[in-house]
Scaffold this motif. Structure first.
Motif, PDB file in Angstrom:
ATOM      1  N   ASP A  65      34.274 -28.755  -2.920  1.00 24.55           N
ATOM      2  CA  ASP A  65      33.828 -27.602  -2.124  1.00 24.55           C
ATOM      3  C   ASP A  65      34.981 -26.652  -1.848  1.00 24.55           C
ATOM      4  O   ASP A  65      34.832 -25.427  -1.898  1.00 24.55           O
ATOM      5  N   TYR A  66      36.153 -27.215  -1.540  1.00 25.21           N
ATOM      6  CA  TYR A  66      37.339 -26.395  -1.280  1.00 25.21           C
ATOM      7  C   TYR A  66      37.676 -25.541  -2.501  1.00 25.21           C
ATOM      8  O   TYR A  66      37.890 -24.330  -2.386  1.00 25.21           O
ATOM      9  N   ILE A  67      37.709 -26.169  -3.667  1.00 26.01           N
ATOM     10  CA  ILE A  67      38.036 -25.431  -4.888  1.00 26.01           C
ATOM     11  C   ILE A  67      36.993 -24.356  -5.157  1.00 26.01           C
ATOM     12  O   ILE A  67      37.347 -23.206  -5.445  1.00 26.01           O
ATOM     13  N   ARG A  68      35.725 -24.704  -5.046  1.00 31.20           N
ATOM     14  CA  ARG A  68      34.659 -23.730  -5.272  1.00 31.20           C
ATOM     15  C   ARG A  68      34.778 -22.545  -4.297  1.00 31.20           C
ATOM     16  O   ARG A  68      34.716 -21.382  -4.702  1.00 31.20           O
ATOM     17  N   ASP A  69      34.979 -22.858  -3.023  1.00 36.00           N
ATOM     18  CA  ASP A  69      35.077 -21.802  -2.007  1.00 36.00           C
ATOM     19  C   ASP A  69      36.318 -20.932  -2.221  1.00 36.00           C
ATOM     20  O   ASP A  69      36.260 -19.704  -2.068  1.00 36.00           O
ATOM     21  N   MET A  70      37.446 -21.552  -2.572  1.00 35.59           N
ATOM     22  CA  MET A  70      38.674 -20.779  -2.809  1.00 35.59           C
ATOM     23  C   MET A  70      38.525 -19.885  -4.035  1.00 35.59           C
ATOM     24  O   MET A  70      38.963 -18.730  -4.025  1.00 35.59           O
ATOM     25  N   LYS A  71      37.922 -20.400  -5.096  1.00 32.59           N
ATOM     26  CA  LYS A  71      37.720 -19.578  -6.287  1.00 32.59           C
ATOM     27  C   LYS A  71      36.831 -18.384  -5.953  1.00 32.59           C
ATOM     28  O   LYS A  71      37.116 -17.254  -6.376  1.00 32.59           O
ATOM     29  N   LYS A  72      35.775 -18.632  -5.202  1.00 32.59           N
ATOM     30  CA  LYS A  72      34.859 -17.550  -4.812  1.00 32.59           C
ATOM     31  C   LYS A  72      35.586 -16.521  -3.947  1.00 32.59           C
ATOM     32  O   LYS A  72      35.479 -15.314  -4.171  1.00 32.59           O
ATOM     33  N   GLU A  73      36.332 -17.004  -2.958  1.00 35.92           N
ATOM     34  CA  GLU A  73      37.059 -16.108  -2.044  1.00 35.92           C
ATOM     35  C   GLU A  73      38.093 -15.268  -2.797  1.00 35.92           C
ATOM     36  O   GLU A  73      38.192 -14.051  -2.615  1.00 35.92           O
ATOM     37  N   ARG A  74      38.869 -15.898  -3.661  1.00 34.20           N
ATOM     38  CA  ARG A  74      39.920 -15.180  -4.378  1.00 34.20           C
ATOM     39  C   ARG A  74      39.341 -14.228  -5.420  1.00 34.20           C
ATOM     40  O   ARG A  74      39.882 -13.141  -5.625  1.00 34.20           O
TER      41      ARG A  74
END
Length: 160
Positions: A65-74
């Motif tokens: 979830d962290y990776i998915r959310d960070m990719k989306k945010e960035r």
């Protein structure tokens, strides 16, 4: 040896230098038919830390979830930067967000995307890590198979 520049890698980390990196990349590309790959790396050290925390509190945070959310945010941050500041040049830009050790991922992308020139700042988010491990920029400068342009803040690097 083919010295024609067809593709520029613009490395952004959302530090104060990212806008300067983008400005230089666009300036270099604007007069020619040059593609710009706007690139960001989610540091593997951060992902590892989230993994350690999730081992103790799996309900609170999950690595995927962290990776998915960070990719989306960035990705959103890159799109917003392009839309707000480089809208007229957006057709020549693609963007990419990956996870890993920043200098390793940058070197991988140079090869996989057939990059001809890299534009990056010599300072960014990780100034403390530079003291301990050496900067990502320094490692890219030493190991890049293509030229690397170092973007600097003229005010901070003035001769006294």
């Amino acid at each position: 040896m083919d010295k024609k520049i067809r593709k520029i890698l613009a490395c952004v980390d959302f530090s104060d230098y990212s806008m300067m990196v983008m400005e230089y990349a666009v300036e270099l590309a604007v007069e020619q038919d040059i593609e710009i790959v706007v690139y960001n790396v989610i540091n593997q050290k951060d992902v590892n830390m989230v993994g350690r925390v999730s081992a103790y509190a799996p309900a609170a945070i999950n690595v995927e979830d962290y990776i998915r959310d960070m990719k989306k945010e960035r990705t959103t941050m890159i799109k917003d930067m392009i839309k707000q500041h480089f809208f007229e040049e957006k057709s020549r830009m693609i963007y990419r967000v990956d996870v890993g050790v920043p200098f390793e991922r940058i070197l991988d992308v140079i090869a996989s995307e057939n990059i001809d020139l890299v534009v990056m700042a010599n300072k960014g988010r990780g100034n403390l890590s530079r003291v301990l491990f050496g900067s990502a920029a320094e490692k890219v400068f030493r190991h890049s198979p293509v030229p690397v342009i170092s973007v600097r803040d003229k005010d901070k690097f003035k001769r006294q």
